[in-house]
Scaffold this active site. Structure first.
Site, PDB file in Angstrom:
ATOM      1  N   LYS A  99       3.788  -8.361   6.969  1.00  0.00           N
ATOM      2  CA  LYS A  99       3.329  -9.741   6.903  1.00  0.00           C
ATOM      3  C   LYS A  99       2.768 -10.012   5.522  1.00  0.00           C
ATOM      4  O   LYS A  99       2.274  -9.062   4.900  1.00  0.00           O
ATOM      5  CB  LYS A  99       2.297 -10.053   7.987  1.00  0.00           C
ATOM      6  CG  LYS A  99       1.148  -9.075   8.192  1.00  0.00           C
ATOM      7  CD  LYS A  99       0.208  -8.700   7.107  1.00  0.00           C
ATOM      8  CE  LYS A  99      -0.612  -9.685   6.373  1.00  0.00           C
ATOM      9  NZ  LYS A  99      -1.502  -9.037   5.348  1.00  0.00           N
ATOM     10  N   TYR A 121      -3.840 -13.865   9.800  1.00  0.00           N
ATOM     11  CA  TYR A 121      -4.486 -13.359  11.024  1.00  0.00           C
ATOM     12  C   TYR A 121      -5.190 -14.498  11.762  1.00  0.00           C
ATOM     13  O   TYR A 121      -5.170 -14.555  12.988  1.00  0.00           O
ATOM     14  CB  TYR A 121      -5.491 -12.248  10.692  1.00  0.00           C
ATOM     15  CG  TYR A 121      -4.837 -10.971  10.241  1.00  0.00           C
ATOM     16  CD1 TYR A 121      -4.340 -10.061  11.167  1.00  0.00           C
ATOM     17  CD2 TYR A 121      -4.689 -10.684   8.890  1.00  0.00           C
ATOM     18  CE1 TYR A 121      -3.724  -8.887  10.750  1.00  0.00           C
ATOM     19  CE2 TYR A 121      -4.073  -9.526   8.463  1.00  0.00           C
ATOM     20  CZ  TYR A 121      -3.594  -8.624   9.395  1.00  0.00           C
ATOM     21  OH  TYR A 121      -2.965  -7.469   8.983  1.00  0.00           O
TER      22      TYR A 121
HETATM   23  P1  NAD Z   1      -0.189  -1.938  -2.593  1.00  0.00           P
HETATM   24  O1  NAD Z   1      -0.420  -2.635  -3.881  1.00  0.00           O
HETATM   25  O2  NAD Z   1      -1.150  -0.869  -2.190  1.00  0.00           O
HETATM   26  O3  NAD Z   1       1.273  -1.291  -2.582  1.00  0.00           O
HETATM   27  C1  NAD Z   1       2.403  -1.998  -3.022  1.00  0.00           C
HETATM   28  C2  NAD Z   1       3.548  -1.039  -3.275  1.00  0.00           C
HETATM   29  O4  NAD Z   1       4.633  -1.770  -3.829  1.00  0.00           O
HETATM   30  C3  NAD Z   1       3.196   0.068  -4.283  1.00  0.00           C
HETATM   31  O5  NAD Z   1       3.823   1.266  -3.887  1.00  0.00           O
HETATM   32  C4  NAD Z   1       3.822  -0.455  -5.574  1.00  0.00           C
HETATM   33  O6  NAD Z   1       4.169   0.595  -6.481  1.00  0.00           O
HETATM   34  C5  NAD Z   1       5.070  -1.131  -5.023  1.00  0.00           C
HETATM   35  N1  NAD Z   1       5.638  -2.116  -5.952  1.00  0.00           N
HETATM   36  C6  NAD Z   1       6.956  -2.214  -6.249  1.00  0.00           C
HETATM   37  N2  NAD Z   1       7.161  -3.200  -7.127  1.00  0.00           N
HETATM   38  C7  NAD Z   1       5.956  -3.709  -7.424  1.00  0.00           C
HETATM   39  C8  NAD Z   1       5.532  -4.736  -8.304  1.00  0.00           C
HETATM   40  N3  NAD Z   1       6.392  -5.445  -9.045  1.00  0.00           N
HETATM   41  N4  NAD Z   1       4.215  -5.010  -8.365  1.00  0.00           N
HETATM   42  C9  NAD Z   1       3.320  -4.342  -7.592  1.00  0.00           C
HETATM   43  N5  NAD Z   1       3.672  -3.344  -6.738  1.00  0.00           N
HETATM   44  C10 NAD Z   1       4.987  -3.027  -6.668  1.00  0.00           C
HETATM   45  O7  NAD Z   1      -0.085  -3.072  -1.478  1.00  0.00           O
HETATM   46  P2  NAD Z   1      -0.248  -2.859   0.092  1.00  0.00           P
HETATM   47  O8  NAD Z   1      -1.660  -3.112   0.468  1.00  0.00           O
HETATM   48  O9  NAD Z   1       0.364  -1.565   0.485  1.00  0.00           O
HETATM   49  O10 NAD Z   1       0.608  -4.109   0.642  1.00  0.00           O
HETATM   50  C11 NAD Z   1       2.019  -4.032   0.813  1.00  0.00           C
HETATM   51  C12 NAD Z   1       2.427  -5.026   1.910  1.00  0.00           C
HETATM   52  O11 NAD Z   1       1.831  -4.622   3.126  1.00  0.00           O
HETATM   53  C13 NAD Z   1       1.981  -6.464   1.652  1.00  0.00           C
HETATM   54  O12 NAD Z   1       2.981  -7.354   2.080  1.00  0.00           O
HETATM   55  C14 NAD Z   1       0.753  -6.627   2.541  1.00  0.00           C
HETATM   56  O13 NAD Z   1       0.554  -7.948   3.002  1.00  0.00           O
HETATM   57  C15 NAD Z   1       1.098  -5.707   3.689  1.00  0.00           C
HETATM   58  N6  NAD Z   1      -0.110  -5.160   4.344  1.00  0.00           N
HETATM   59  C16 NAD Z   1      -0.207  -5.287   5.689  1.00  0.00           C
HETATM   60  C17 NAD Z   1      -1.318  -4.801   6.346  1.00  0.00           C
HETATM   61  C18 NAD Z   1      -1.409  -4.910   7.840  1.00  0.00           C
HETATM   62  O14 NAD Z   1      -2.475  -4.608   8.387  1.00  0.00           O
HETATM   63  N7  NAD Z   1      -0.340  -5.265   8.515  1.00  0.00           N
HETATM   64  C19 NAD Z   1      -2.358  -4.197   5.613  1.00  0.00           C
HETATM   65  C20 NAD Z   1      -2.206  -4.065   4.234  1.00  0.00           C
HETATM   66  C21 NAD Z   1      -1.069  -4.557   3.601  1.00  0.00           C
END
Ligand code: NAD
Length: 369
Positions: A127, A212
């Site tokens: 999401k 949420y």
């Molecule tokens: P994060 O920044 O920790 O991780 C992002 C990942 O994408 C990293 O591995 C990064 O290297 C990669 N990536 C590839 N291309 C990129 C770019 N151009 N710029 C930045 N990063 C790049 O983020 P996250 O917290 O893991 O979030 C990822 C997704 O998961 C988002 O869509 C977020 O909304 C979702 N999320 C959902 C929940 C949930 O509870 N359902 C919780 C956290 C995050």
């Protein structure tokens, strides 16, 4: 070659690979490829495969080869299970991968969902589903064309306290539902994060935490909103909020006359759902965290804590992962399908439009706002 024909041929290749897997006698849990080894994919989702019954980790996709090799080795995966973003499409030839789980910044969800579907894989997408209605529609169309399932990572639909809250709301314990309130937020400290860059996030707190509050308004009332009125309050001089919103408030009107008052923010920690009916209330705080959510119900100051027994799955994450695997095995639609994500995207676009234009936006369920 036109796109439909190319998708068909790619889909046929992937189907052949899947059939080979069946012919080779591969059965048991379905294999997931995790795309994006960031905090959610790596720290939250990958460790959950040990709690799954129908799902296992089969591949990783990362822009960081050293990290990918380390994670693969830790989980007993060989070199063939490692992909970069550039060679991701080779995944179509890997019969161990049934499902691609997109855990990337929001603006990359559409591209990787569509590439995964073209590779003949089912998709779990985090999401918010996308950064626009148009992207969400393209994702649904690509999965339909490939004959593959699309599910959105709405983990709360597998979280026992929220499931019990939905059941209680439907049971009439609070009487006729008049009002839902939900606020979600956390403090964003680092202005360099992708969540604060519009091109990667698609928007601010609404896209991240507000979804949420929006989901809560919909699943607690069990209704689809018919109008939205929104107002944004952001200090644009704050370097964190040069591109995206901090605080946004929106009111949803429902056909029954119930109203939801929702909020999200990137400058305070909040995690709350309240439902008021003409006989009492159901309240959750924290409401949608990874664990230890709490709920009360009752009326007139005599509210009591509701003790919710653990769900069938070990955790909400394992329940979510196994649900898609189970839907694939049994041919059912996921309870939080791409269409469910699209409904939220339509409302999110209307919230932004209402805040921008300073007026109420009428919503027609199923159509663009
Ligand atoms: P994060 O920044 O920790 O991780 C992002 C990942 O994408 C990293 O591995 C990064 O290297 C990669 N990536 C590839 N291309 C990129 C770019 N151009 N710029 C930045 N990063 C790049 O983020 P996250 O917290 O893991 O979030 C990822 C997704 O998961 C988002 O869509 C977020 O909304 C979702 N999320 C959902 C929940 C949930 O509870 N359902 C919780 C956290 C995050």
């Amino acid at each position: 070659m036109d796109m439909l024909r190319r998708d068909f041929l790619i889909g046929a290749t992937a189907l052949a690979a899947a059939s080979r897997a069946v012919a080779q006698g591969r059965s048991g849990p379905l294999g997931y490829a995790i795309v994006g080894l960031g905090s959610y994919g790596l720290d939250r989702i990958i460790p959950e495969f040990r709690n799954c019954r129908h799902s296992r980790l089969a591949a990783v996709v990362s822009g960081d080869p050293a990290k990918a090799r380390r994670v693969a080795a830790e989980h007993g995966l060989g070199e063939r299970a490692i992909y970069s973003y550039a060679d991701f499409d080779r995944i179509r030839d890997n019969p161990d991968v049934d499902i691609v789980y997109v855990c990337l910044p929001n603006a990359m969800h559409a591209e990787y969902t569509i590439r995964a579907a073209r590779a003949g894989k089912h998709v779990m997408c985090e999401k918010p589903m996308a950064t626009s209605v148009a992207e969400a529609e393209a994702m649904i169309a690509a999965c339909k064309r490939a004959g593959r399932k699309l599910m959105i990572g709405y983990r709360v639909h597998f979280e026992p306290t929220n499931l019990e809250a939905m059941r209680l709301a439907r049971s009439g314990v609070a009487g006729r539902i008049r009002y839902v309130r939900s606020e979600h937020g956390f403090v964003q400290r680092d202005p360099s994060k992708w969540r604060l860059k519009k091109a990667l996030s698609g928007g601010g707190s609404l896209m991240d935490m507000g979804i949420y509050s929006l989901q809560a308004a919909r699943y607690m009332t069990g209704e689809e909103p018919i109008a939205v009125t929104a107002r944004e309050s952001t200090d644009r001089r704050d370097p964190r909020f040069a591109e995206v919103e901090d605080i946004i408030d929106w009111t949803l009107e429902f056909p029954s006359g119930a109203v939801a008052s929702c909020q999200s923010m990137y400058s305070a920690n909040q995690n709350h759902i309240l439902l008021m009916g003409d006989k009492g209330r159901i309240e959750l705080e924290p409401a949608t965290r990874y664990s230890d959510n709490r709920m009360w119900t009752g009326a007139d100051g005599r509210e009591q804590a509701v003790v919710v027994p653990p769900g069938a799955a070990a955790t909400q994450f394992a329940g979510q992962l196994d649900h898609l695997a189970d839907c694939i095995a049994t041919g059912r639609e996921p309870i939080v399908s791409g269409e469910e994500g699209l409904r939220d995207m339509r409302i999110i676009e209307a919230i932004y439009r209402s805040a921008r234009e300073g007026r109420t936006i009428r919503l027609t369920p199923g159509s663009r706002a």
